[in-house]
Design a protein around this motif. Structure first.
Motif, PDB file in Angstrom:
ATOM      1  N   ASP A 198       0.818  -1.221   0.000  1.00 47.57           N
ATOM      2  CA  ASP A 198       0.000   0.000   0.000  1.00 47.57           C
ATOM      3  C   ASP A 198       0.855   1.276   0.000  1.00 47.57           C
ATOM      4  O   ASP A 198       0.523   2.253   0.652  1.00 47.57           O
ATOM      5  CB  ASP A 198      -0.958  -0.014   1.195  1.00 47.57           C
ATOM      6  CG  ASP A 198      -2.154   0.899   0.978  1.00 47.57           C
ATOM      7  OD1 ASP A 198      -2.533   1.112  -0.189  1.00 47.57           O
ATOM      8  OD2 ASP A 198      -2.708   1.399   1.971  1.00 47.57           O
ATOM      9  N   SER A 248      -0.440  -2.771  -7.789  1.00 45.00           N
ATOM     10  CA  SER A 248      -1.379  -3.892  -7.677  1.00 45.00           C
ATOM     11  C   SER A 248      -1.561  -4.344  -6.232  1.00 45.00           C
ATOM     12  O   SER A 248      -2.553  -4.982  -5.905  1.00 45.00           O
ATOM     13  CB  SER A 248      -0.920  -5.072  -8.545  1.00 45.00           C
ATOM     14  OG  SER A 248       0.163  -5.754  -7.934  1.00 45.00           O
ATOM     15  N   THR A 270      -1.589  -2.124  -3.766  1.00 48.19           N
ATOM     16  CA  THR A 270      -2.044  -0.915  -3.091  1.00 48.19           C
ATOM     17  C   THR A 270      -3.561  -0.916  -3.118  1.00 48.19           C
ATOM     18  O   THR A 270      -4.167  -1.182  -4.162  1.00 48.19           O
ATOM     19  CB  THR A 270      -1.478   0.338  -3.797  1.00 48.19           C
ATOM     20  OG1 THR A 270      -0.048   0.303  -3.709  1.00 48.19           O
ATOM     21  CG2 THR A 270      -1.996   1.615  -3.175  1.00 48.19           C
ATOM     22  N   GLU A 271      -4.171  -0.614  -1.981  1.00 45.28           N
ATOM     23  CA  GLU A 271      -5.626  -0.709  -1.885  1.00 45.28           C
ATOM     24  C   GLU A 271      -6.345   0.276  -2.797  1.00 45.28           C
ATOM     25  O   GLU A 271      -7.294  -0.071  -3.467  1.00 45.28           O
ATOM     26  CB  GLU A 271      -6.050  -0.540  -0.428  1.00 45.28           C
ATOM     27  CG  GLU A 271      -5.601  -1.731   0.408  1.00 45.28           C
ATOM     28  CD  GLU A 271      -6.107  -1.670   1.833  1.00 45.28           C
ATOM     29  OE1 GLU A 271      -7.049  -0.902   2.110  1.00 45.28           O
ATOM     30  OE2 GLU A 271      -5.543  -2.396   2.669  1.00 45.28           O
ATOM     31  N   ASN A 272      -5.938   1.523  -2.833  1.00 43.98           N
ATOM     32  CA  ASN A 272      -6.561   2.531  -3.697  1.00 43.98           C
ATOM     33  C   ASN A 272      -5.469   3.292  -4.442  1.00 43.98           C
ATOM     34  O   ASN A 272      -5.182   4.445  -4.108  1.00 43.98           O
ATOM     35  CB  ASN A 272      -7.410   3.512  -2.867  1.00 43.98           C
ATOM     36  CG  ASN A 272      -8.614   2.837  -2.256  1.00 43.98           C
ATOM     37  OD1 ASN A 272      -9.326   2.124  -2.939  1.00 43.98           O
ATOM     38  ND2 ASN A 272      -8.822   3.053  -0.963  1.00 43.98           N
ATOM     39  N   PRO A 273      -4.864   2.666  -5.445  1.00 43.77           N
ATOM     40  CA  PRO A 273      -3.782   3.366  -6.146  1.00 43.77           C
ATOM     41  C   PRO A 273      -4.321   4.524  -6.973  1.00 43.77           C
ATOM     42  O   PRO A 273      -5.458   4.483  -7.446  1.00 43.77           O
ATOM     43  CB  PRO A 273      -3.183   2.283  -7.056  1.00 43.77           C
ATOM     44  CG  PRO A 273      -4.315   1.346  -7.291  1.00 43.77           C
ATOM     45  CD  PRO A 273      -5.129   1.356  -6.036  1.00 43.77           C
ATOM     46  N   PRO A 274      -3.512   5.566  -7.127  1.00 39.92           N
ATOM     47  CA  PRO A 274      -3.942   6.658  -8.007  1.00 39.92           C
ATOM     48  C   PRO A 274      -4.033   6.167  -9.445  1.00 39.92           C
ATOM     49  O   PRO A 274      -3.382   5.175  -9.811  1.00 39.92           O
ATOM     50  CB  PRO A 274      -2.848   7.714  -7.843  1.00 39.92           C
ATOM     51  CG  PRO A 274      -1.697   7.015  -7.230  1.00 39.92           C
ATOM     52  CD  PRO A 274      -2.210   5.794  -6.542  1.00 39.92           C
TER      53      PRO A 274
END
Length: 197
Positions: free
Chosen positions: A102, A171, A173-177
């Motif tokens: 994350d 991939s 990361t929970e909420n990638p930009p």
């Protein structure tokens, strides 16, 4: 001549040789020779003669283009070289380096339970985040990108490999930009779009 006389002669020769070798080693330790300068001198080029200009290294693709062709599987394979210092699992333990789950889009110095270098802690306190460009620059040469970092890693030369690693990190990361758009980074894309209208 008896054997005692021969022993004295051999002993004296051996002693002299040992003294000469010892002095040679000692003088090499005490006196370091200065390197020789450039031999000769540069000759001027006659006028009218064209010289070949060495071609520059091919320009690297822009990051959005590299990210568009990046592969998570290649990135996961590439981070194996990082696994000796970092973990990538959710809730994984910190090693010499912090856990990198994350991390994309998160603040620099993103974990409270890790002792970051002063340079990275300052950037994190200033609100800087690990965006795609920042990770790309850091992975290329950590010490050049962030002077004062304690990360002892030479960096990754291949832009495509760095993009693969960043895609893998995104991939996990929970909420990638969102990924930057490739068309905006291609040279001449704006003029092509304007001409099409």
């Amino acid at each position: 001549m008896n054997s005692f006389e021969l022993n004295k002669i051999f002993g004296a020769v051996l002693g002299v040789l040992l003294f000469v070798v010892g002095m040679s080693v000692l003088s090499d330790m005490l006196f370091t020779p200065e390197p020789a300068g450039v031999a000769g001198y540069a000759l001027p080029m006659p006028e009218g003669v064209e010289t070949e200009v060495a071609e520059a290294a091919p320009a690297e693709e822009p990051l959005p283009v590299l990210l568009a062709s990046a592969d998570v599987g290649r990135g996961e394979a590439a981070v194996r070289k990082c696994a000796s210092c970092h973990s990538f699992d959710q809730g994984g333990a910190n090693g010499v380096g912090p856990n990198l789950y994350d991390v994309v889009g998160g603040p620099k110095a993103h974990l409270d339970n890790f002792g970051y270098s002063g340079a990275l802690a300052e950037r994190g306190a200033a609100g800087e985040v690990w965006g795609y460009d920042e990770l790309y620059g850091f992975l290329a040469n950590p010490r050049q990108y962030l002077p004062g970092t304690s990360m002892a890693f030479a960096g990754i030369r291949s832009g495509q490999e760095r993009a693969d690693i960043i895609t893998y990190l995104a991939s996990i990361t929970e909420n990638p930009p969102p990924l930057p758009e490739a068309a905006a980074a291609e040279p001449g894309a704006e003029t092509d779009a304007a001409a099409a209208q």
